[in-house]
Write a protein that holds these residues in place. Structure first.
Motif, PDB file in Angstrom:
ATOM      1  N   LEU A  23       0.849  -1.193   0.000  1.00  0.00           N
ATOM      2  CA  LEU A  23       0.000   0.000   0.000  1.00  0.00           C
ATOM      3  C   LEU A  23       0.883   1.241   0.000  1.00  0.00           C
TER       4      LEU A  23
ATOM      5  N   ALA B 269       5.150   0.106   7.317  1.00  0.00           N
ATOM      6  CA  ALA B 269       4.419  -0.661   8.327  1.00  0.00           C
ATOM      7  C   ALA B 269       4.202  -2.050   7.749  1.00  0.00           C
TER       8      ALA B 269
ATOM      9  N   GLU C 275       0.147  -3.448   9.579  1.00  0.00           N
ATOM     10  CA  GLU C 275      -0.354  -2.337  10.381  1.00  0.00           C
ATOM     11  C   GLU C 275       0.467  -2.036  11.622  1.00  0.00           C
ATOM     12  N   ASN C 276       1.707  -2.505  11.667  1.00  0.00           N
ATOM     13  CA  ASN C 276       2.615  -2.126  12.748  1.00  0.00           C
ATOM     14  C   ASN C 276       3.807  -1.398  12.142  1.00  0.00           C
ATOM     15  N   LEU C 277       4.160  -0.235  12.723  1.00  0.00           N
ATOM     16  CA  LEU C 277       5.332   0.493  12.235  1.00  0.00           C
ATOM     17  C   LEU C 277       6.530  -0.447  12.243  1.00  0.00           C
TER      18      LEU C 277
ATOM     19  N   THR D 295       0.957  -7.580   4.499  1.00  0.00           N
ATOM     20  CA  THR D 295       0.677  -6.273   3.890  1.00  0.00           C
ATOM     21  C   THR D 295       1.759  -5.301   4.342  1.00  0.00           C
TER      22      THR D 295
ATOM     23  N   ALA E 280       2.963  -1.362   4.024  1.00  0.00           N
ATOM     24  CA  ALA E 280       2.572  -0.014   3.609  1.00  0.00           C
ATOM     25  C   ALA E 280       3.803   0.885   3.637  1.00  0.00           C
TER      26      ALA E 280
ATOM     27  N   PHE F  29       4.990   5.040   3.347  1.00  0.00           N
ATOM     28  CA  PHE F  29       4.400   6.377   3.480  1.00  0.00           C
ATOM     29  C   PHE F  29       5.418   7.379   3.964  1.00  0.00           C
TER      30      PHE F  29
END
Lengths: 82, 158
Positions: free
Chosen positions: A5, A55, A58-60, A72, A74, A76
Motif C-alpha cells: 500500500l 508498516a 499495520e505495525n510500524l 501487507t 505499507a 508512506f
C-alpha cells in the motif's frame, strides 16, 4: 504475494495506491523496498529524495523487520497527524 | 475502578464538552481530568490556506493510537482515556483532535495527554494536506515535533 500500500504524497508520486510483489525467503522491509524500487522507477526516485516509512501488517516497521508471503506492507512519508 | 479507553476516527466534528462529560461520567470517583483540543488554525507564513485534508490508514490509525494509550497506561496511573481524531476535509477554524484522560493524580493526567499528543503527531498514520486558494500541498513533518516525542523516550519508564 506481498500486498503493498502507498499513502499520501508517496501515493501521488507512484500514481497508485496499491501494488503486489512476489515474496522471497528471508525478506525484510529493505529487500521488499528494493524489489519495488526495481519495478517502479517513481518509487526509487522518492526513496532517494527523502524519508520513507514502512508498516508491516499495520505495525510500524524498521528496515530489518521480517516480511512473509501474504503480509501487507505499507509505505508512506513521515506522518503529520494531530 | 473503571479504566475505559475510547478511540474514534471519524470525519464528523466532535463536541469537546460532550467528550469531557463522558470522561467525568466514566470515572465518578476520580479527581483529575485533563483534556486537549487541536484546531486547524495557525498556518504560519501561509495566509491563503482555506483548510486541510487528512488522509489516514484505516485500521492502523485505531490500533496505533490504542498502542500509544497502552504505553501511557504503563507509565502513568490513568482511568478513562478518550482520543478522537477527525479525517477527511477539515476547514480553517475547525477541530481536528481531542485527547482526554482522568486520573487520581493531576500530574499523571497532564503528562499522559501531552505524551499522547506528542506521539500521535510522530507515530499515528495520518497525513495532512493544506488546501489553499492556489492549490493543495502536503505538510511536512516538523523537526520540533520529532524533538518533542524524543523527550518522552529519555525520561525512562517504570
Amino acid at each position: 504475494m506481498i500486498h503493498v500500500l502507498f499513502f499520501a504524497s508517496l501515493r501521488e508520486r507512484v500514481n497508485r495506491d496499491q501494488w503486489e510483489v512476489a515474496a522471497e525467503p528471508g525478506d525484510t522491509v529493505t529487500s521488499v523496498r528494493d524489489r519495488i524500487a526495481d519495478q517502479l522507477p517513481a518509487f526509487a526516485e522518492v526513496l532517494h529524495q527523502g524519508r520513507v516509512l514502512a508498516a508491516v501488517n499495520e505495525n510500524l516497521a524498521r528496515d530489518h523487520t521480517p516480511v512473509s508471503d501474504r503480509d501487507t506492507v505499507a509505505f508512506f512519508p513521515p506522518v503529520t497527524g494531530g | 475502578m473503571p479504566r475505559p479507553t475510547a478511540v474514534q476516527i471519524q470525519s464528523e466534528n466532535f463536541d469537546p464538552a460532550e467528550e469531557y462529560a463522558r470522561l467525568e461520567a466514566d470515572t465518578p470517583e476520580i479527581g483529575a481530568i485533563c483534556t486537549f483540543v487541536g484546531l486547524a488554525r495557525s498556518f504560519g507564513d501561509r495566509p491563503d490556506v482555506t483548510g486541510l485534508f487528512l488522509e489516514h490508514y484505516p485500521g492502523m490509525t485505531e490500533s496505533s493510537i490504542e498502542a500509544l494509550i497502552d504505553q501511557a497506561r504503563q507509565r502513568w496511573s490513568l482511568n478513562a482515556v478518550r482520543v478522537i481524531h477527525r479525517v477527511g476535509r477539515i476547514d480553517l477554524g475547525e477541530r481536528i483532535v481531542f485527547v482526554g484522560a482522568s486520573s487520581a493524580h493531576r500530574g499523571d493526567a497532564f503528562a499522559a495527554c501531552e505524551f499522547l499528543m506528542d506521539y500521535l503527531k510522530t507515530q499515528a498514520p495520518f497525513w495532512k494536506k493544506e488546501r489553499t486558494t492556489e492549490g493543495e500541498h502536503w505538510v511536512e513533518q516538523k523537526a520540533s515535533d520529532r524533538e518533542r516525542a524524543k523527550r518522552w523516550d529519555s525520561q525512562g519508564e517504570s
